[in-house]
Design an enzyme around this catalytic site. Structure first.
Site, short mmCIF file in Angstrom:
data_model
loop_
_atom_site.label_atom_id
_atom_site.label_comp_id
_atom_site.label_asym_id
_atom_site.label_seq_id
_atom_site.Cartn_x
_atom_site.Cartn_y
_atom_site.Cartn_z
N HIS A 87 -3.75 -5.23 0.86
CA HIS A 87 -3.18 -5.75 2.11
C HIS A 87 -3.16 -7.28 2.08
O HIS A 87 -4.20 -7.91 2.30
CB HIS A 87 -4.01 -5.26 3.30
N SER A 115 -11.55 -10.56 33.93
CA SER A 115 -12.94 -10.45 33.46
C SER A 115 -13.52 -11.82 33.13
O SER A 115 -14.69 -11.93 32.76
CB SER A 115 -12.98 -9.60 32.19
N GLY A 116 -12.69 -12.85 33.22
CA GLY A 116 -13.18 -14.20 32.91
C GLY A 116 -13.21 -14.49 31.42
O GLY A 116 -13.60 -15.57 31.00
N GLY A 117 -12.80 -13.53 30.61
CA GLY A 117 -12.70 -13.77 29.17
C GLY A 117 -11.45 -14.60 28.90
O GLY A 117 -10.64 -14.84 29.80
N VAL A 118 -11.30 -14.98 27.64
CA VAL A 118 -10.19 -15.89 27.33
C VAL A 118 -8.83 -15.23 27.59
O VAL A 118 -7.90 -15.87 28.08
CB VAL A 118 -10.34 -16.48 25.90
N ASP A 119 -8.73 -13.92 27.37
CA ASP A 119 -7.42 -13.25 27.53
C ASP A 119 -6.99 -13.25 29.00
O ASP A 119 -5.88 -13.67 29.33
CB ASP A 119 -7.46 -11.81 27.01
N SER A 120 -7.87 -12.74 29.87
CA SER A 120 -7.44 -12.64 31.27
C SER A 120 -7.33 -14.03 31.89
O SER A 120 -6.53 -14.25 32.80
CB SER A 120 -8.38 -11.73 32.07
N GLU A 169 -1.97 -9.20 4.28
CA GLU A 169 -1.93 -9.75 5.64
C GLU A 169 -3.31 -10.01 6.23
O GLU A 169 -3.42 -10.73 7.21
CB GLU A 169 -1.13 -8.81 6.55
N CYS A 206 0.83 -1.21 0.00
CA CYS A 206 0.00 0.00 0.00
C CYS A 206 0.87 1.27 0.00
O CYS A 206 1.51 1.55 -0.99
CB CYS A 206 -0.96 -0.07 1.19
#
Ligand code: XMP
Length: 516
Positions: free
Chosen positions: A177, A232-237, A179, A89
């Site tokens: 792009h 927060s109980g999400g997958v990340d934390s 990617e 780009c």
């Protein structure tokens, strides 16, 4: 398949020069998926590092600026002609300008969104095995004339020079792009560049990630560190908790801040998830009233995020003092930092409550280089429950950004929470959740007339939206089957206070995933 290297390579084989695109990190991630480590650097940092070693290849990213703009990032010309360079780009536009081609500012050639690419130079090493297909374009200026010694390798209906390459030097460029996942065969193109053109060998394996992350986080923490973890109980934390609980034990204190943003039944689920992740010290703080008071009549989503972030920060600070904490740890991902304009040169798309908190505690974001699907792989490798590994993302300020166009009140939060739970139950029962990466149910800030039980009722419309995406940077909308739409409409309008249901099928871009 890429060749596997036996040697450990410390310096990245590929350098990505960040010219400010929000997708620059996606280049790094896609190369990682192909097995190649790369580093994304600002032009100044790249110039410094490259003066010390020669990489196997260099990619000039896209960017929002135009060639010649005051203050625009400018890629260093180092190794041009010497190691393979791929301009993406804006990167392509620099190559065209500097090597004797020309740009067009013709606005009729502007392209934003998916386009059909046709590969015309079948001999191109970059396009070897890359068929015609959709590519994501996002540019105002375009190349009007290729530099001497270059040929056009791909075109689209609107863009006669969609890609070009030198006939004699290892210089390649694409206006789209490669990617992003919208560019269906972009990964193959990057693989051709990395392996066949640059000669990179595989030096990255996903299995190494758990040990590497633990090592890196522990190295950042002094021996007596006491760490508060925003949970927060999400997958990340949850991934962070599972990575560190075995190492830190009780010194890892997980904290959930309840500002009324959570879904129905979520707080109970979060407590269970903490246990599943091995958390030994779990706390929850209720700041619902404080938050609603602070929000007052605010309707702007960015303003809501700022208020949420302020209360979130103050609560952590108070809690940290009480628990004599030294550090604050969060599952911030590359996407959060990119959108908050804090990674590389990308512009602010939206603030994130977890980015740039004014805390006295030292802050760590160990997942900052990773994307959602990589976190899910980590979660699976850490043997977390499937419900956590596959959990749909949910924004930090949650339901607070899903009441839009009207001030947030406890009653409206409760209404949107109810609608969300009903919609999820309907979609689950009808078996249509499987192909969906995220669904959003939002309460729209205008009352409309409905007729219920022979009576007129003023109520709120809700908007339902489902998307499919890999990395949440771009997303296609999912057209819900007609029986599911009918069932949702019927179930949602039975909730007192809801009179209408709208379905939103706008992809990202141009829309974002959340309704705001
Ligand atoms: P958008 O709406 O920008 O969202 O396409 C991309 C992903 O990010 C989530 N999201 C947020 N997450 N704080 C967060 O932690 C926020 O303020 C926020 N806004 C959006 C969104 O749900 C989607 O998964």
């Amino acid at each position: 398949m890429p060749r596997r290297s036996s040697a450990t390579v410390d310096l990245p084989q590929l350098i990505i020069i960040d010219l400010g695109s929000q997708y620059s990190h996606v280049i790094v991630r896609t190369l990682r998926e192909l097995g190649y480590r790369s580093a994304l650097l600002s032009p100044a940092k790249a110039e410094k590092l490259l003066s010390q070693y020669k990489p196997k290849g260099i990619i000039w990213s896209g960017g929002a600026a135009c060639v010649g703009d005051a203050g625009a990032p400018v890629p260093p010309k180092i190794y041009l002609n010497d190691v393979p360079v791929l301009g993406v780009c804006l990167g392509m536009q620099y190559l065209a300008t500097w090597l004797g081609g020309a740009l067009s500012k013709d606005i009729s050639r502007k392209e934003y969104g998916p386009r059909e690419a046709r590969v015309i130079a079948k001999h191109s090493r970059l396009f070897a095995g890359v068929p015609d297909g959709p590519v994501l374009c996002s540019h105002g200026d375009s190349v009007a004339k290729v530099p001497p010694g270059f040929t056009v390798t791909a075109v689209s209906d609107d863009c006669p020079i969609l890609a070009m390459e030198s006939e004699t030097l290892p210089i390649f460029a694409v206006q789209f792009h490669p990617e992003v996942t919208i560019t269906t065969h972009g990964k193959r193109l990057l693989q051709n560049f990395a392996a066949d053109i640059c000669g990179c060998t595989v030096d990255w394996r996903p299995e190494d990630l758990i040990a590497a992350l633990r090592k890196e986080i522990v190295a950042d923490l002094p021996k007596n560190a006491r760490v508060v973890h925003g949970f927060s109980g999400g997958v990340d934390s949850t991934v962070i908790a599972a990575l560190l609980s075995p190492v830190l034990g009780e010194r890892l204190v997980a904290l959930t801040i309840d500002g009324g943003q959570f879904r129905t039944g979520e707080l109970e689920r979060i407590a269970h998830t903490a246990t599943a992740a091995g958390v030994q010290s779990y706390h929850r703080l209720d700041v619902r009233d404080e938050l609603l008071n602070a929000l007052g009549p605010t309707t702007d989503a960015e303003a809501k995020r700022r208020v949420f972030k302020a209360i979130y920060g103050q609560t952590i600070e108070r809690f940290g003092e009480q628990h004599r904490a030294t550090h604050f740890l969060q599952g911030t991902l590359a996407t959060d930092l990119i959108e908050a304009g804090q990674l590389g040169g990308a512009s602010l798309i939206k603030s994130h409550h977890n980015v740039g908190l004014p805390l006295t505690l030292q802050q760590l974001h160990p997942l900052r280089h990773l994307f959602k699907h990589e976190i899910r792989d980590l979660a699976r490798n850490l043997k977390l429950p499937p419900a956590v590994c596959e959990r749909m993302p949910f924004p930090g300020p949650g339901m607070l950004v899903r009441v839009f166009g009207i001030p947030v009140t406890a009653e409206r939060l409760s209404l949107v929470r109810k609608a969300d739970a009903v919609a999820e139950a309907v979609l689950r029962e009808m078996g249509v959740l499987d192909g969906i990466s995220q669904f959003v149910v939002a309460l729209c800030g205008a009352t409309t007339v409905g007729v219920k039980g022979d009576e007129r009722e003023y109520g709120y419309p809700v908007v339902v939206r489902a998307v499919r995406t890999v990395d949440f940077m771009t997303a296609e909308s999912v057209e819900l089957p007609s029986p599911a739409r009918k069932a949702l409409t019927e179930a949602l309008t039975q909730i007192p206070g809801i009179t209408r249901v709208f379905f939103d099928e706008t992809p990202k871009p141009p829309a974002t995933i959340e309704m705001e």
